[in-house]
Design an enzyme around this catalytic site. Structure first.
Site, PDB file in Angstrom:
ATOM      1  N   GLY A 254       0.803  -1.216   0.000  1.00  0.00           N
ATOM      2  CA  GLY A 254       0.000   0.000   0.000  1.00  0.00           C
ATOM      3  C   GLY A 254       0.833   1.262   0.000  1.00  0.00           C
ATOM      4  N   ASP A 255       1.954   1.228   0.722  1.00  0.00           N
ATOM      5  CA  ASP A 255       2.866   2.378   0.747  1.00  0.00           C
ATOM      6  C   ASP A 255       3.474   2.603  -0.637  1.00  0.00           C
ATOM      7  OD1 ASP A 255       2.386   2.084   3.508  1.00  0.00           O
ATOM      8  OD2 ASP A 255       4.144   0.806   3.722  1.00  0.00           O
TER       9      ASP A 255
END
Length: 305
Positions: A254-255
């Protein structure tokens, strides 16, 4: 300038097992790796791989905090951390093991005590942000940080007229929405937890994202694992399919998506291209043993049409 804010950073210890993890038994790892962690820090590291500068801010303490700062400086990532007095930065353990398919077991520490002075000192460091700067607030907030302090911190950042981007869920996300963040990034499980609802289909994602839009978000990106990602705002609903490859690692996906999306949007101003780039960079992390790098991003890019 892009500023990433990690309120509860960590050192991540990753242990890789050949077999399934046996609870209550001795497990022997075939390999281990140690890296600095925390979602905002991961965004800064992937931005660096994309040749985009950022400044990593946050709260660090004790020996573990010193390791984080030294490692990021070694990677030529600019930092401006606040050193807390209330304990040591947390150490997390992640076990990668192979059952019928790749699995990951995580044990995440709660984090140190955070005081009012710590948050005030962090706000002072962000007093330099200007209009049109991007402030990415990513990752959970320490349990010891009161929501009122967190709300005051958000109010201060909002007053600087910067673009606020958040990767949060639950109550912290709900606190942010009244400040009309430019982008909310989260996965479908986090969307479900935040809204106390079921999110299993594309339609569920769109419905949930539109609830966040009504509450103040300007744009919402939902990471859906094997089903790719969705981007929703008042004018646009986009789905990007996941790329194909061997799953080796899910930490930082997600980062990585957020870093890729931010980088491309700054280049082109196109949400269409930005979400596609986000999926490419997230895939580069998932298909690697660590975070995406220049080589893995280039390889994943070959699949995106």
């Amino acid at each position: 300038m892009i500023y990433t804010v990690t309120l509860n950073p960590a050192i991540d210890v990753v242990l890789k097992l050949n077999d399934s993890c046996r609870v209550g038994k001795i497990n022997r790892a075939e390999s281990e790796s140690v890296s600095v962690g925390g979602k905002g820090i991961n965004v800064s590291r992937v931005l660096k791989a994309l040749k985009r500068d950022s400044i990593a801010l946050g709260l660090i303490g004790g020996y573990a905090g010193e390791v984080i700062e030294k490692d990021l400086k070694f990677e030529n990532i600019k930092t401006d951390f606040v050193r807390i007095k209330g304990g040591m930065t947390r150490i997390n353990v992640k076990v990668h093991h192979q059952g019928s398919s790749f699995e990951e077991t995580q044990v995440n520490a709660p984090g140190p005590a955070i005081s009012r002075d710590d948050i005030i000192n962090l706000a002072k460091k962000l007093a330099k942000i200007k209009k049109d700067d991007i402030v990415i607030i990513s990752g959970g907030i320490p349990k010891t940080l009161s929501l009122n302090l967190f709300d005051n911190f958000l109010k201060f950042i909002s007053s600087r007229n910067a673009y606020i981007v958040v990767d949060l869920f639950g109550t912290p996300l709900l606190k942010v929405l009244k400040y009309k963040p430019f982008l909310v990034n989260l996965n479908q499980e986090e969307l479900a937890d935040t809204l106390y609802t079921q999110v299993k289909s594309d339609e569920d994602c769109v419905k949930g994202a539109k609830r966040l839009l009504k509450m103040g978000a300007q744009n919402v990106c939902v990471l859906r694992g094997e089903d790719g990602a969705m981007f929703i705002n008042e004018e646009l609903t986009m789905k990007v399919k996941a790329l194909k490859g061997e799953v080796k690692n899910t930490v930082g996906a997600g980062d990585s998506l957020l870093a890729g999306l931010t980088d491309e949007y700054l280049k082109t101003g196109s949400f269409d291209l930005a979400i596609k780039k986000g999926v490419v960079v997230a895939s580069a992390t998932v298909f690697s043993d660590g975070l995406a790098n220049e080589k893995s991003i280039a390889e994943a890019s070959k699949q995106m049409k």
